[in-house]
Design a protein around this motif. Structure first.
Motif, mmCIF file in Angstrom:
data_model
loop_
_atom_site.group_PDB
_atom_site.id
_atom_site.type_symbol
_atom_site.label_atom_id
_atom_site.label_comp_id
_atom_site.label_asym_id
_atom_site.label_seq_id
_atom_site.Cartn_x
_atom_site.Cartn_y
_atom_site.Cartn_z
ATOM 1 N N LYS A 109 0.826 -1.218 0.000
ATOM 2 C CA LYS A 109 0.000 0.000 0.000
ATOM 3 C C LYS A 109 0.857 1.264 0.000
ATOM 4 N N SER A 110 2.047 1.182 0.561
ATOM 5 C CA SER A 110 2.954 2.334 0.642
ATOM 6 C C SER A 110 3.518 2.723 -0.722
ATOM 7 N N GLY A 111 3.343 1.855 -1.724
ATOM 8 C CA GLY A 111 3.931 2.086 -3.032
ATOM 9 C C GLY A 111 5.243 1.343 -3.229
ATOM 10 N N SER A 112 5.753 0.730 -2.180
ATOM 11 C CA SER A 112 6.961 -0.099 -2.297
ATOM 12 C C SER A 112 6.595 -1.396 -3.019
ATOM 13 N N ILE A 113 7.582 -1.966 -3.685
ATOM 14 C CA ILE A 113 7.378 -3.225 -4.393
ATOM 15 C C ILE A 113 8.516 -4.172 -4.056
ATOM 16 N N ALA A 114 8.178 -5.394 -3.646
ATOM 17 C CA ALA A 114 9.176 -6.437 -3.407
ATOM 18 C C ALA A 114 9.351 -7.230 -4.686
ATOM 19 N N LEU A 115 10.600 -7.373 -5.106
ATOM 20 C CA LEU A 115 10.949 -8.112 -6.308
ATOM 21 C C LEU A 115 11.818 -9.293 -5.899
ATOM 22 N N HIS A 116 11.397 -10.494 -6.288
ATOM 23 C CA HIS A 116 12.127 -11.697 -5.935
ATOM 24 C C HIS A 116 12.645 -12.326 -7.236
ATOM 25 N N TYR A 117 13.966 -12.381 -7.359
ATOM 26 C CA TYR A 117 14.624 -12.898 -8.560
ATOM 27 C C TYR A 117 15.470 -14.119 -8.205
ATOM 28 N N LEU A 118 15.536 -15.060 -9.131
ATOM 29 C CA LEU A 118 16.466 -16.183 -9.029
ATOM 30 C C LEU A 118 17.544 -16.022 -10.084
ATOM 31 N N LYS A 119 18.737 -16.478 -9.759
ATOM 32 C CA LYS A 119 19.838 -16.478 -10.728
ATOM 33 C C LYS A 119 19.502 -17.495 -11.810
ATOM 34 N N GLN A 120 19.753 -17.118 -13.036
ATOM 35 C CA GLN A 120 19.495 -18.063 -14.148
ATOM 36 C C GLN A 120 20.672 -18.969 -14.360
#
Length: 183
Positions: free
Chosen positions: A172-183
């Protein structure tokens, strides 16, 4: 073998200066949840001194919000390794390692367990180069600060690192969590 996860709060313009923005209650709950899988924290000296003793004091005295107190309790309960040439003594569940961070992390990664959380911008290029980071959990905050420590400096990687986005969480704060894996 353990998974090694790099976690960091960053501004929209790529800076990791925690004095310029504060995570919302939702973001703190998100990080508390991600720590439920972590059995070891791997810090550089600067990040360690930024995080502790602040969160240790919050955990002990319960002086934060409910979300801050839960985060502090979980964070301080996890064993820690700190890479430092200058620190001499730390609390009971923290071990100091003086040199060769990639070699140390590789040894730790090969031990049984769940996950190691790496929280050190200064060590990141070396650990990426050594192929030790398996996933990245970045929370991007809706602020541009224009100063501070960048996530990576120009020329700090010898070659690009391709990642695959596996999850996003919008707050709601406008923050975004991005979860990435190494390819």
């Amino acid at each position: 073998m353990k998974t090694v996860s790099f976690s960091m709060n960053i501004s929209l313009d790529g800076y990791c200066d925690h004095s310029m923005f504060n995570p919302s209650e939702e973001v703190l709950e998100y990080f508390t949840e991600t720590l439920s899988e972590v059995d070891l924290l791997f810090f550089g000296r600067v990040m360690y001194q930024l995080m502790f003793p602040y969160w240790a004091d919050v955990a002990q005295n319960q002086t934060g919000t409910a979300a801050e107190n839960r985060f502090a309790q979980r964070l301080t309960a996890i064993d820690r390794v700190v890479m430092s040439c200058s620190l001499n003594s730390l609390d009971d569940n923290t071990r100091i390692v003086r040199s060769h961070p990639a070699e140390e992390l590789l040894k730790l990664k090969q031990q049984p367990g769940n996950k190691i959380s790496v929280d050190s911008v200064s060590l990141l290029p070396e650990l990426i180069q050594a192929g030790l980071i398996d996933e990245f959990q970045l929370v991007v905050h809706p602020v541009m600060v224009g100063q501070g420590r960048p996530l990576l400096t120009g020329g700090s990687l010898q070659e690009k690192l391709n990642l695959r986005l596996v999850d996003t969480t919008a707050f709601k704060s406008g923050s975004i969590a991005l979860h990435y894996l190494k390819q």
